[in-house]
Design a protein around this motif. Structure first.
Motif, PDB file in Angstrom:
ATOM      1  N   VAL A   1       0.861  -1.193   0.000  1.00 24.28           N
ATOM      2  CA  VAL A   1       0.000   0.000   0.000  1.00 24.28           C
ATOM      3  C   VAL A   1       0.889   1.231   0.000  1.00 24.28           C
ATOM      4  N   GLN A   2       0.657   2.099  -0.956  1.00 25.21           N
ATOM      5  CA  GLN A   2       1.513   3.280  -1.080  1.00 25.21           C
ATOM      6  C   GLN A   2       0.729   4.443  -1.671  1.00 25.21           C
ATOM      7  N   LEU A   3       1.078   5.635  -1.186  1.00 23.61           N
ATOM      8  CA  LEU A   3       0.518   6.866  -1.728  1.00 23.61           C
ATOM      9  C   LEU A   3       1.713   7.712  -2.157  1.00 23.61           C
ATOM     10  N   GLN A   4       1.746   8.088  -3.412  1.00 29.57           N
ATOM     11  CA  GLN A   4       2.905   8.776  -3.975  1.00 29.57           C
ATOM     12  C   GLN A   4       2.505  10.151  -4.481  1.00 29.57           C
ATOM     13  N   ALA A   5       3.094  11.179  -3.863  1.00 32.60           N
ATOM     14  CA  ALA A   5       2.887  12.552  -4.318  1.00 32.60           C
ATOM     15  C   ALA A   5       4.018  12.935  -5.264  1.00 32.60           C
ATOM     16  N   SER A   6       3.685  13.619  -6.349  1.00 32.38           N
ATOM     17  CA  SER A   6       4.700  14.043  -7.313  1.00 32.38           C
ATOM     18  C   SER A   6       4.236  15.305  -8.025  1.00 32.38           C
ATOM     19  N   GLY A   7       5.125  15.857  -8.823  1.00 28.58           N
ATOM     20  CA  GLY A   7       4.777  17.015  -9.630  1.00 28.58           C
ATOM     21  C   GLY A   7       5.352  18.326  -9.134  1.00 28.58           C
ATOM     22  N   GLY A   8       6.046  18.303  -8.011  1.00 25.85           N
ATOM     23  CA  GLY A   8       6.647  19.523  -7.507  1.00 25.85           C
ATOM     24  C   GLY A   8       7.849  19.936  -8.339  1.00 25.85           C
ATOM     25  N   GLY A   9       8.363  21.105  -8.037  1.00 29.19           N
ATOM     26  CA  GLY A   9       9.532  21.594  -8.752  1.00 29.19           C
ATOM     27  C   GLY A   9       9.724  23.069  -8.503  1.00 29.19           C
ATOM     28  N   LEU A  10      10.623  23.643  -9.279  1.00 33.33           N
ATOM     29  CA  LEU A  10      10.906  25.066  -9.209  1.00 33.33           C
ATOM     30  C   LEU A  10      10.092  25.779 -10.280  1.00 33.33           C
ATOM     31  N   VAL A  11       9.347  26.776  -9.875  1.00 39.02           N
ATOM     32  CA  VAL A  11       8.511  27.505 -10.817  1.00 39.02           C
ATOM     33  C   VAL A  11       8.577  28.991 -10.493  1.00 39.02           C
ATOM     34  N   GLN A  12       8.462  29.813 -11.506  1.00 34.97           N
ATOM     35  CA  GLN A  12       8.495  31.263 -11.297  1.00 34.97           C
ATOM     36  C   GLN A  12       7.151  31.756 -10.777  1.00 34.97           C
ATOM     37  N   PRO A  13       7.170  32.850 -10.054  1.00 38.74           N
ATOM     38  CA  PRO A  13       5.886  33.441  -9.624  1.00 38.74           C
ATOM     39  C   PRO A  13       4.967  33.664 -10.818  1.00 38.74           C
ATOM     40  N   GLY A  14       3.697  33.337 -10.615  1.00 41.43           N
ATOM     41  CA  GLY A  14       2.733  33.438 -11.706  1.00 41.43           C
ATOM     42  C   GLY A  14       2.573  32.168 -12.504  1.00 41.43           C
ATOM     43  N   GLY A  15       3.453  31.220 -12.295  1.00 41.33           N
ATOM     44  CA  GLY A  15       3.396  29.964 -13.017  1.00 41.33           C
ATOM     45  C   GLY A  15       2.380  29.001 -12.423  1.00 41.33           C
ATOM     46  N   SER A  16       2.343  27.811 -12.994  1.00 43.13           N
ATOM     47  CA  SER A  16       1.377  26.791 -12.572  1.00 43.13           C
ATOM     48  C   SER A  16       2.069  25.452 -12.377  1.00 43.13           C
ATOM     49  N   ASP A  89       3.650  30.124  -1.610  1.00 42.25           N
ATOM     50  CA  ASP A  89       3.207  28.754  -1.861  1.00 42.25           C
ATOM     51  C   ASP A  89       4.365  27.756  -1.721  1.00 42.25           C
ATOM     52  N   THR A  90       5.565  28.266  -1.557  1.00 47.26           N
ATOM     53  CA  THR A  90       6.723  27.391  -1.399  1.00 47.26           C
ATOM     54  C   THR A  90       6.558  26.521  -0.155  1.00 47.26           C
ATOM     55  N   ALA A  91       6.623  25.215  -0.353  1.00 47.99           N
ATOM     56  CA  ALA A  91       6.413  24.269   0.743  1.00 47.99           C
ATOM     57  C   ALA A  91       6.583  22.847   0.217  1.00 47.99           C
ATOM     58  N   VAL A  92       6.662  21.921   1.138  1.00 48.46           N
ATOM     59  CA  VAL A  92       6.532  20.506   0.781  1.00 48.46           C
ATOM     60  C   VAL A  92       5.046  20.174   0.833  1.00 48.46           C
ATOM     61  N   TYR A  93       4.559  19.622  -0.265  1.00 54.13           N
ATOM     62  CA  TYR A  93       3.144  19.292  -0.379  1.00 54.13           C
ATOM     63  C   TYR A  93       2.956  17.783  -0.166  1.00 54.13           C
ATOM     64  N   GLY A 112       5.502  13.383   0.177  1.00 49.44           N
ATOM     65  CA  GLY A 112       5.729  14.802  -0.009  1.00 49.44           C
ATOM     66  C   GLY A 112       6.471  15.123  -1.289  1.00 49.44           C
ATOM     67  N   THR A 113       6.112  16.252  -1.879  1.00 49.47           N
ATOM     68  CA  THR A 113       6.802  16.757  -3.065  1.00 49.47           C
ATOM     69  C   THR A 113       7.058  18.249  -2.858  1.00 49.47           C
ATOM     70  N   LEU A 114       8.268  18.690  -3.158  1.00 46.96           N
ATOM     71  CA  LEU A 114       8.688  20.064  -2.876  1.00 46.96           C
ATOM     72  C   LEU A 114       8.292  21.002  -4.007  1.00 46.96           C
ATOM     73  N   VAL A 115       7.617  22.065  -3.632  1.00 46.59           N
ATOM     74  CA  VAL A 115       7.282  23.141  -4.570  1.00 46.59           C
ATOM     75  C   VAL A 115       8.047  24.386  -4.142  1.00 46.59           C
ATOM     76  N   THR A 116       8.818  24.931  -5.056  1.00 46.51           N
ATOM     77  CA  THR A 116       9.570  26.151  -4.793  1.00 46.51           C
ATOM     78  C   THR A 116       9.164  27.188  -5.815  1.00 46.51           C
ATOM     79  N   VAL A 117       8.667  28.302  -5.321  1.00 46.74           N
ATOM     80  CA  VAL A 117       8.243  29.396  -6.201  1.00 46.74           C
ATOM     81  C   VAL A 117       9.221  30.536  -6.021  1.00 46.74           C
ATOM     82  N   SER A 118       9.984  30.779  -7.053  1.00 50.77           N
ATOM     83  CA  SER A 118      11.046  31.777  -6.956  1.00 50.77           C
ATOM     84  C   SER A 118      11.452  32.232  -8.350  1.00 50.77           C
ATOM     85  N   SER A 119      11.856  33.490  -8.433  1.00 52.63           N
ATOM     86  CA  SER A 119      12.365  34.007  -9.698  1.00 52.63           C
ATOM     87  C   SER A 119      13.879  33.901  -9.738  1.00 52.63           C
TER      88      SER A 119
END
Length: 119
Positions: A1-16, A89-93, A112-119
């Protein structure tokens, strides 16, 4: 049994970003799914959730109006789309699956997946 979060990364402000929460070993259909996040030095907070029954959704004020949570039962995956990302919004999700039909409720957490919002 496993739950896998993914899709995080480095994104610029205003991005998605679209975060994914994929289950293996169990079926997400019967579970309410929640997304949480934890920023450095802060407590974990709830971001969004979707029910197992009628698909009703909830969004925290911090992401309301720029986020969408959705299920793809065929893929056994729940998604969280966040638009107009902000540095705060920068955080581990993390994603969480909860089945309250059991006592005590059955709860699984993703890693957890890390989201970093930075220019």
């Amino acid at each position: 049994v496993q739950l896998q979060a993914s899709g995080g990364g480095l994104v610029q402000p205003g991005g998605s970003l679209r975060l994914s929460c994929a289950a293996s070993g169990f079926t997400l259909d019967y579970y309410a799914i929640g997304w949480f996040r934890q920023a450095p030095g802060k407590e974990r907070e709830g971001v969004s959730c979707i029910s197992s029954s009628d698909g009703s959704t909830y969004y925290a004020d911090s992401v309301k109006g720029r986020s969408t949570i959705s299920r793809d039962n065929a893929q056994n995956t729940v998604y969280l789309q966040i638009n107009n990302l902000k540095p705060e919004d920068t955080a581990v999700y993390y994603c969480n699956a909860r089945n309250s039909d059991y006592s005590p409720p059955v709860v699984y957490w993703g890693q957890g997946t890390l989201v970093t919002v930075s220019s």
